[in-house]
Design an enzyme around this catalytic site. Structure first.
Site, mmCIF file in Angstrom:
data_model
loop_
_atom_site.group_PDB
_atom_site.id
_atom_site.type_symbol
_atom_site.label_atom_id
_atom_site.label_comp_id
_atom_site.label_asym_id
_atom_site.label_seq_id
_atom_site.Cartn_x
_atom_site.Cartn_y
_atom_site.Cartn_z
ATOM 1 N N PHE A 126 0.859 -1.186 0.000
ATOM 2 C CA PHE A 126 0.000 0.000 0.000
ATOM 3 C C PHE A 126 0.889 1.227 0.000
ATOM 4 O O PHE A 126 1.461 1.589 1.037
ATOM 5 C CB PHE A 126 -0.899 -0.038 1.240
ATOM 6 C CG PHE A 126 -1.988 0.992 1.286
ATOM 7 C CD1 PHE A 126 -3.114 0.876 0.496
ATOM 8 C CD2 PHE A 126 -1.914 2.077 2.160
ATOM 9 C CE1 PHE A 126 -4.140 1.809 0.561
ATOM 10 C CE2 PHE A 126 -2.922 3.014 2.234
ATOM 11 C CZ PHE A 126 -4.049 2.887 1.431
ATOM 12 N N LEU A 128 1.238 4.717 0.177
ATOM 13 C CA LEU A 128 0.674 6.020 0.522
ATOM 14 C C LEU A 128 1.703 6.894 1.234
ATOM 15 O O LEU A 128 2.002 8.006 0.796
ATOM 16 C CB LEU A 128 -0.572 5.849 1.395
ATOM 17 C CG LEU A 128 -1.279 7.144 1.829
ATOM 18 C CD1 LEU A 128 -1.816 7.898 0.613
ATOM 19 C CD2 LEU A 128 -2.419 6.839 2.813
ATOM 20 N N PRO A 131 8.482 9.844 2.288
ATOM 21 C CA PRO A 131 9.527 10.325 3.205
ATOM 22 C C PRO A 131 9.161 11.630 3.902
ATOM 23 O O PRO A 131 9.516 11.834 5.067
ATOM 24 C CB PRO A 131 10.741 10.510 2.281
ATOM 25 C CG PRO A 131 10.530 9.503 1.193
ATOM 26 C CD PRO A 131 9.045 9.483 0.972
ATOM 27 N N GLN A 338 7.352 -6.050 33.061
ATOM 28 C CA GLN A 338 7.665 -5.797 34.466
ATOM 29 C C GLN A 338 7.515 -7.065 35.301
ATOM 30 O O GLN A 338 8.283 -7.297 36.239
ATOM 31 C CB GLN A 338 6.748 -4.695 35.009
ATOM 32 C CG GLN A 338 7.186 -4.102 36.331
ATOM 33 C CD GLN A 338 8.424 -3.227 36.190
ATOM 34 O OE1 GLN A 338 8.760 -2.809 35.093
ATOM 35 N NE2 GLN A 338 9.098 -2.968 37.302
ATOM 36 N N GLY A 341 10.619 -8.999 35.057
ATOM 37 C CA GLY A 341 11.823 -8.407 35.628
ATOM 38 C C GLY A 341 12.950 -8.393 34.605
ATOM 39 O O GLY A 341 12.737 -8.183 33.414
ATOM 40 N N GLU A 365 -0.876 3.608 10.040
ATOM 41 C CA GLU A 365 -2.310 3.713 9.722
ATOM 42 C C GLU A 365 -2.997 4.760 10.604
ATOM 43 O O GLU A 365 -4.138 4.591 11.035
ATOM 44 C CB GLU A 365 -2.992 2.350 9.796
ATOM 45 C CG GLU A 365 -2.465 1.406 8.730
ATOM 46 C CD GLU A 365 -3.347 0.211 8.462
ATOM 47 O OE1 GLU A 365 -4.573 0.337 8.561
ATOM 48 O OE2 GLU A 365 -2.798 -0.859 8.137
#
Length: 386
Positions: A126, A128, A131, A338, A341, A365
């Protein structure tokens, strides 16, 4: 356990079960290896086609699978649970490209591309984002100029999923000062090049590319939809595509929750499993509720599509689902890390990959900020994006 089956039909459960079994047998065992190598085994594309996952909701005349949007969402969630990089292959090639050809293409375009995309013989990308153009899609600079019965495209696209694997690039190019037009550009066209982007934070196994169009010539028969009407096609496609991104976000969050719950029962500190500690249970409980809330939002907008609503009619709901689910994925994966650890910080354990894969979901998106502005515009009637 929070209910995940309520309101689903037997057929929808069957689709989810088939996807879950595929993920557990053929995706999850390889996800870490693909992440390290920055390359998903390309044979997975054929398997996705064989299972029908690249043809969900599309017309059976082209090899598609008779399924509703909610079934597609359930499959997408399971793929996201296994590996977000694989989920992205389906979300883009089917959700953004094949479904757009089905909705806006000519009979000839459907006959040419849909059977190949559905079977996995070909993938779509796609084109679209550029840069210099992300959230402001209407300001894209890739141009297409008429030359007799052909169009000549020049410009570039950035961060394009499936870019180096695709056989067709659904490309949006400026055709007038205020108009954008969509084109189906075969990627073997002279002047078209795709360069893979390496070193990504997440989705490392996914083929993400920078595309270049250097005097790429396509016939007018490659034009998708009307001249200068392509931006509407792109925005409608993104509204529909956000449903699958939301589902994928639920999947990666569910995977992190599952991993953290298992680990909490196995890991011992102070002479007992860490699951017995109240603050660990808080992390797990909060994650479970967040995941289920995002799942229900996503299912709701899928049901709106199944009820016959058009993308513009459920666009705000799709933005709400995508916003909530992507932010939830970031929060849940971080909290589940978390629980692990220090072990969560090395890739011998899966949760670090989930954190990295989740982060991009708030960006592509439509960023979380764009989703908020879409929701705010709908509520207030004021467009804060211009």
């Amino acid at each position: 356990m929070l209910a995940r089956d309520f309101g689903l039909t037997e057929t929808q459960r069957d689709f989810r079960t088939m996807a879950a079994e595929f993920v557990d047998a053929e995706i999850a065992p390889h996800a870490r290896e693909w992440d390290r190598a920055e390359h998903v085994d390309q044979s997975v594309v054929r398997r996705l086609g064989e299972l029908g996952f690249l043809g969900l909701t599309l017309d059976e005349r082209y090899g598609g699978v008779d399924a509703d949007m909610l079934s597609y969402v359930l499959v997408t969630e399971e793929l996201g649970r296994g590996d977000s990089a694989v989920r992205g292959i389906v979300s883009v090639s089917l959700g953004l490209v094949a479904k757009t050809i089905a909705a806006h293409g000519t009979d000839e375009q459907r006959q040419e591309w849909l059977p190949r995309l559905i079977s996995g013989e070909a993938l779509g990308c796609f084109g679209l984002t550029e840069p210099g153009t992300g959230s402001d899609a209407g300001s894209l600079s890739t141009r297409a100029k008429r030359d007799g019965s052909d169009w000549v495209l020049n410009g570039g696209k950035m961060f394009i999923t499936n870019g180096t694997w695709a056989k067709v690039a659904l490309t949006f190019a400026r055709t007038s000062d205020r108009g954008i037009t969509a084109f189906l550009v075969p990627t073997d066209s002279p002047g078209f090049t795709a360069k893979e982007i390496k070193g990504k934070l997440g989705l490392r196994g996914q083929a993400t590319a920078e595309l270049t169009y250097d005097n790429v010539r396509v016939p007018d028969s490659a034009r998708l939809g009307e001249v200068d009407k392509g931006l509407g096609i792109a925005l409608g496609t993104l509204s529909r595509g956000r449903i699958s991104v939301a589902a994928g976000a639920v999947g990666v969050a569910q995977a992190a929750l599952d991993a953290a719950t298992r680990y909490a029962g196995e890991r011992e500190q102070f002479g007992k499993p860490i699951a017995s500690f109240q603050l660990v249970q808080e992390l797990i409980a909060d994650a479970a509720v967040d995941v289920q809330a995002s799942r229900l939002l996503t299912h709701q907008v899928a049901r709106m599509a199944d009820a016959g609503m058009k993308p513009k009619e459920y666009a705000t709901d799709a933005s709400a689902a995508k916003y909530h689910a992507s932010e939830t994925a970031v929060r849940v994966t971080n909290n589940c890390l978390q629980v692990f650890g220090g072990y969560g910080f090395i890739d011998e354990y899966p949760v670090g990959k989930y954190v990295r894969d989740a982060r991009v979901l708030t960006l592509y998106e439509g960023t979380s900020q764009v989703q908020k502005l879409i929701i705010g515009r709908d509520l207030t009637g004021v467009n804060a994006m211009t």
